[in-house]
Design a protein around this motif. Structure first.
Motif, PDB file in Angstrom:
ATOM      1  N   VAL A 199      -9.261   0.468   2.292  1.00  0.00           N
ATOM      2  CA  VAL A 199      -8.186   0.115   1.381  1.00  0.00           C
ATOM      3  C   VAL A 199      -8.620   0.373  -0.063  1.00  0.00           C
ATOM      4  N   GLY A 200      -7.789   1.133  -0.799  1.00  0.00           N
ATOM      5  CA  GLY A 200      -8.045   1.370  -2.217  1.00  0.00           C
ATOM      6  C   GLY A 200      -9.138   2.380  -2.514  1.00  0.00           C
ATOM      7  N   LEU A 201      -9.661   3.048  -1.490  1.00  0.00           N
ATOM      8  CA  LEU A 201     -10.744   3.992  -1.712  1.00  0.00           C
ATOM      9  C   LEU A 201     -10.619   5.141  -0.730  1.00  0.00           C
ATOM     10  N   SER A 202     -10.723   6.368  -1.214  1.00  0.00           N
ATOM     11  CA  SER A 202     -10.670   7.505  -0.310  1.00  0.00           C
ATOM     12  C   SER A 202     -11.511   8.642  -0.857  1.00  0.00           C
ATOM     13  N   PHE A 203     -12.069   9.419   0.049  1.00  0.00           N
ATOM     14  CA  PHE A 203     -12.849  10.589  -0.340  1.00  0.00           C
ATOM     15  C   PHE A 203     -11.970  11.558  -1.119  1.00  0.00           C
ATOM     16  N   LYS A 204     -10.734  11.716  -0.680  1.00  0.00           N
ATOM     17  CA  LYS A 204      -9.810  12.648  -1.337  1.00  0.00           C
ATOM     18  C   LYS A 204      -9.562  12.262  -2.793  1.00  0.00           C
ATOM     19  N   SER A 205      -9.250  11.007  -3.043  1.00  0.00           N
ATOM     20  CA  SER A 205      -8.954  10.585  -4.410  1.00  0.00           C
ATOM     21  C   SER A 205     -10.177  10.712  -5.310  1.00  0.00           C
ATOM     22  N   LEU A 206     -11.363  10.395  -4.776  1.00  0.00           N
ATOM     23  CA  LEU A 206     -12.589  10.515  -5.564  1.00  0.00           C
ATOM     24  C   LEU A 206     -12.918  11.979  -5.849  1.00  0.00           C
ATOM     25  N   LEU A 207     -12.720  12.830  -4.855  1.00  0.00           N
ATOM     26  CA  LEU A 207     -12.998  14.256  -5.023  1.00  0.00           C
ATOM     27  C   LEU A 207     -12.070  14.863  -6.073  1.00  0.00           C
ATOM     28  N   LEU A 208     -10.789  14.556  -5.981  1.00  0.00           N
ATOM     29  CA  LEU A 208      -9.826  15.077  -6.954  1.00  0.00           C
ATOM     30  C   LEU A 208     -10.082  14.500  -8.340  1.00  0.00           C
ATOM     31  N   GLY A 209     -10.539  13.256  -8.378  1.00  0.00           N
ATOM     32  CA  GLY A 209     -10.873  12.657  -9.664  1.00  0.00           C
ATOM     33  C   GLY A 209     -11.981  13.418 -10.364  1.00  0.00           C
ATOM     34  N   ASN A 210     -12.995  13.852  -9.605  1.00  0.00           N
ATOM     35  CA  ASN A 210     -14.079  14.653 -10.175  1.00  0.00           C
ATOM     36  C   ASN A 210     -13.569  16.001 -10.676  1.00  0.00           C
ATOM     37  N   ALA A 211     -12.704  16.635  -9.874  1.00  0.00           N
ATOM     38  CA  ALA A 211     -12.170  17.943 -10.253  1.00  0.00           C
ATOM     39  C   ALA A 211     -11.314  17.842 -11.514  1.00  0.00           C
ATOM     40  N   GLU A 212     -10.479  16.821 -11.575  1.00  0.00           N
ATOM     41  CA  GLU A 212      -9.597  16.663 -12.727  1.00  0.00           C
ATOM     42  C   GLU A 212     -10.382  16.278 -13.977  1.00  0.00           C
ATOM     43  N   LYS A 213     -11.402  15.453 -13.809  1.00  0.00           N
ATOM     44  CA  LYS A 213     -12.217  15.038 -14.956  1.00  0.00           C
ATOM     45  C   LYS A 213     -12.920  16.251 -15.568  1.00  0.00           C
ATOM     46  N   ARG A 265      -5.469  24.686   1.673  1.00  0.00           N
ATOM     47  CA  ARG A 265      -5.755  23.989   2.927  1.00  0.00           C
ATOM     48  C   ARG A 265      -4.964  22.683   3.065  1.00  0.00           C
ATOM     49  N   ASN A 266      -3.991  22.501   2.179  1.00  0.00           N
ATOM     50  CA  ASN A 266      -3.110  21.315   2.215  1.00  0.00           C
ATOM     51  C   ASN A 266      -3.853  20.004   1.964  1.00  0.00           C
ATOM     52  N   ILE A 267      -4.975  20.073   1.264  1.00  0.00           N
ATOM     53  CA  ILE A 267      -5.707  18.860   0.912  1.00  0.00           C
ATOM     54  C   ILE A 267      -5.128  18.244  -0.361  1.00  0.00           C
ATOM     55  N   VAL A 268      -4.612  19.098  -1.255  1.00  0.00           N
ATOM     56  CA  VAL A 268      -3.900  18.606  -2.437  1.00  0.00           C
ATOM     57  C   VAL A 268      -2.484  19.167  -2.419  1.00  0.00           C
ATOM     58  N   ASP A 269      -1.579  18.505  -3.147  1.00  0.00           N
ATOM     59  CA  ASP A 269      -0.197  18.967  -3.180  1.00  0.00           C
ATOM     60  C   ASP A 269       0.062  19.833  -4.409  1.00  0.00           C
ATOM     61  N   VAL A 270       1.283  20.346  -4.487  1.00  0.00           N
ATOM     62  CA  VAL A 270       1.631  21.279  -5.554  1.00  0.00           C
ATOM     63  C   VAL A 270       1.556  20.616  -6.929  1.00  0.00           C
ATOM     64  N   ALA A 271       1.774  19.299  -6.988  1.00  0.00           N
ATOM     65  CA  ALA A 271       1.739  18.603  -8.280  1.00  0.00           C
ATOM     66  C   ALA A 271       0.362  18.703  -8.917  1.00  0.00           C
ATOM     67  N   MET A 272      -0.693  18.641  -8.097  1.00  0.00           N
ATOM     68  CA  MET A 272      -2.057  18.735  -8.623  1.00  0.00           C
ATOM     69  C   MET A 272      -2.271  20.101  -9.265  1.00  0.00           C
ATOM     70  N   VAL A 273      -1.741  21.131  -8.631  1.00  0.00           N
ATOM     71  CA  VAL A 273      -1.957  22.489  -9.111  1.00  0.00           C
ATOM     72  C   VAL A 273      -1.104  22.792 -10.339  1.00  0.00           C
TER      73      VAL A 273
END
Length: 210
Positions: free
Chosen positions: A88-102, A163-171
């Protein structure tokens, strides 16, 4: 007493995190099926500790950018990890995208400023004959490496979308729009580095966006 009980648990999770990082460093195409499963299993344990899970995810993200020859292998592992049950409140996906966006948001301004400063230094050397020192060469090499990582981050985001790991909004909304949006006369045009980022991102996943 509760704190004393938590310390052994923390130490155990620390050991699991170190073990998972060691396995990640040993990962190869031949060993992938076996070692990837070990990483998945261990990730479920260390996800109990936000700090350790963030540390592992950052290590994973760093390896993706620094070892582009193994991109497909890391993407396969990322796909597997994002499909695992998430605490709950933690996911590999959100952390990974957070690193990429940062990296995307923070580094572009820094890189642009450093490029301008380096060009000023080169111009000064040309005009007044100042020596281009070894320190200048080291700074140029470090900047070239940083730009390469910034651009590879764009490729990685595009591959995650493919690979459908992120959605179009991220891109589009979080990566392309801030660079390509209409700018008035008072705003600077996108830098060469930003445009290269966009080109590599679209080269990777533009066909799917169309």
């Amino acid at each position: 007493q509760q704190q004393q009980q938590q310390q052994p648990m923390r130490s155990q999770l620390e050991a699991r995190c170190q073990e998972m990082t060691m396995i990640l460093n040993k990962l190869s195409l031949d060993s992938f099926p076996q070692l990837a499963q070990q990483i998945v299993t261990l990730s479920q344990e260390i996800a109990q500790d936000t700090t350790l899970f963030e540390r592992f995810t950052f290590t994973f993200f760093t390896k993706v950018l620094d070892e582009p020859q193994y991109t497909d292998m890391y993407l396969e592992l990322a796909s597997t990890l994002t499909q695992c049950p998430e605490p709950v409140g933690l996911s590999f996906k959100s952390l990974l995208l957070g690193n990429a966006e940062k990296l995307f948001c923070l580094q572009v301004a820094t890189l642009t400023a450093q490029l301008k400063e380096l060009q000023k230094r080169k111009d000064a050397c040309t005009i007044d004959g100042t020596e281009w020192t070894s320190a200048d060469m080291d700074a140029e090499d470090a900047l070239t490496l940083a730009i390469d990582r910034y651009v590879r981050n764009g490729v990685f985001i595009g591959q995650l979308y493919h690979r459908n790991i992120v959605d179009v909004a991220m891109v589009v909304k979080r990566c392309l729009d801030p660079i390509l949006q209409t700018r008035d006369a008072s705003q600077q045009l996108p830098s060469d580095t930003e445009m290269l980022f966009c080109c590599k991102l679209l080269e990777t996943c533009g066909g799917k966006l169309a």
